[in-house]
Design a protein around this motif. Structure first.
Motif, PDB file in Angstrom:
ATOM      1  N   GLN A  59       0.820  -1.213   0.000  1.00 34.33           N
ATOM      2  CA  GLN A  59       0.000   0.000   0.000  1.00 34.33           C
ATOM      3  C   GLN A  59       0.853   1.262   0.000  1.00 34.33           C
ATOM      4  N   ASN A  65      -0.049   4.985  -4.257  1.00 38.53           N
ATOM      5  CA  ASN A  65      -0.231   3.930  -3.264  1.00 38.53           C
ATOM      6  C   ASN A  65      -0.807   2.667  -3.924  1.00 38.53           C
ATOM      7  N   THR A  67      -3.647   1.022  -3.520  1.00 40.37           N
ATOM      8  CA  THR A  67      -5.041   1.029  -3.986  1.00 40.37           C
ATOM      9  C   THR A  67      -5.170   1.790  -5.298  1.00 40.37           C
ATOM     10  N   LEU A  84      -3.748  -6.746  -1.378  1.00 39.81           N
ATOM     11  CA  LEU A  84      -3.102  -5.550  -0.845  1.00 39.81           C
ATOM     12  C   LEU A  84      -2.435  -5.927   0.466  1.00 39.81           C
ATOM     13  N   SER A  86       0.059  -4.531   3.704  1.00 39.96           N
ATOM     14  CA  SER A  86       0.550  -3.301   4.322  1.00 39.96           C
ATOM     15  C   SER A  86       0.622  -3.438   5.833  1.00 39.96           C
ATOM     16  N   ILE A  89      -2.434   1.060   6.977  1.00 39.54           N
ATOM     17  CA  ILE A  89      -3.497   1.127   5.974  1.00 39.54           C
ATOM     18  C   ILE A  89      -4.558   2.127   6.387  1.00 39.54           C
ATOM     19  N   ALA A  94      -8.915   1.038   1.721  1.00 41.01           N
ATOM     20  CA  ALA A  94      -8.975  -0.420   1.534  1.00 41.01           C
ATOM     21  C   ALA A  94     -10.417  -0.874   1.335  1.00 41.01           C
ATOM     22  N   PHE A 106      -7.220  -7.852   1.771  1.00 41.22           N
ATOM     23  CA  PHE A 106      -6.194  -7.073   2.453  1.00 41.22           C
ATOM     24  C   PHE A 106      -5.473  -8.005   3.410  1.00 41.22           C
TER      25      PHE A 106
END
Length: 140
Positions: A59, A65, A67, A84, A86, A89, A94, A106
């Motif tokens: 992320q 980033n 997303t 994703l 990270s 976050i 997200a 995520f």
């Protein structure tokens, strides 16, 4: 032109070299075809050249980033599923990415290797189903 890879192809977008290599090593031991990109622009260029079954993106990166990258990659790789990862976050970002389908899961850092392998395998299977459905729909 996008070329189709054989097997189970994964693109890792991670600006932390140690994290990227560690994740790639683990996935390669499980016989995944893994490509690593250190920045989003290089990853997007690669997405124009070859097909991936799964994209794993960090992320927090310079330039854009994860997303934001996932939304752009989805245009180039509509059948690929995206994870994703990270340690930090913005849950609103997200959640929005999950809702609009640009990411499917995520995964917080640090992760359990067993958990991430299970998630990767499941998401690749779902990506392959999506690819087959789209191929069938285009042929009929």
């Amino acid at each position: 032109m996008i070329t189709n890879s054989t097997g189970k192809s994964i693109l890792i977008l991670e600006d932390d070299t140690l994290v990227a290599r560690s994740l790639a090593r683990m996935l390669r031991l499980e016989k995944f075809d893994v490509s690593i990109c250190p920045d989003p622009n290089t990853a997007l260029a690669l997405c124009s050249k070859r097909q991936f079954d799964l994209i794993i993106t960090d992320q927090m990166m310079p330039v854009m980033n994860g997303t934001e990258f996932a939304a752009l990659a989805k245009v180039k790789q509509p059948n690929a599923h995206t994870l994703l990862i990270s340690g930090y976050i913005d849950t609103d970002k997200a959640d929005k990415a999950l809702e609009n389908g640009s990411i499917q899961k995520f995964i917080p850092k640090p992760w359990s290797n067993e958990d991430i392998l299970n998630i990767v395998e499941k998401e690749i299977q779902l990506s392959k189903i999506s690819q087959a459905q789209n191929t069938w729909a285009n042929e009929n």
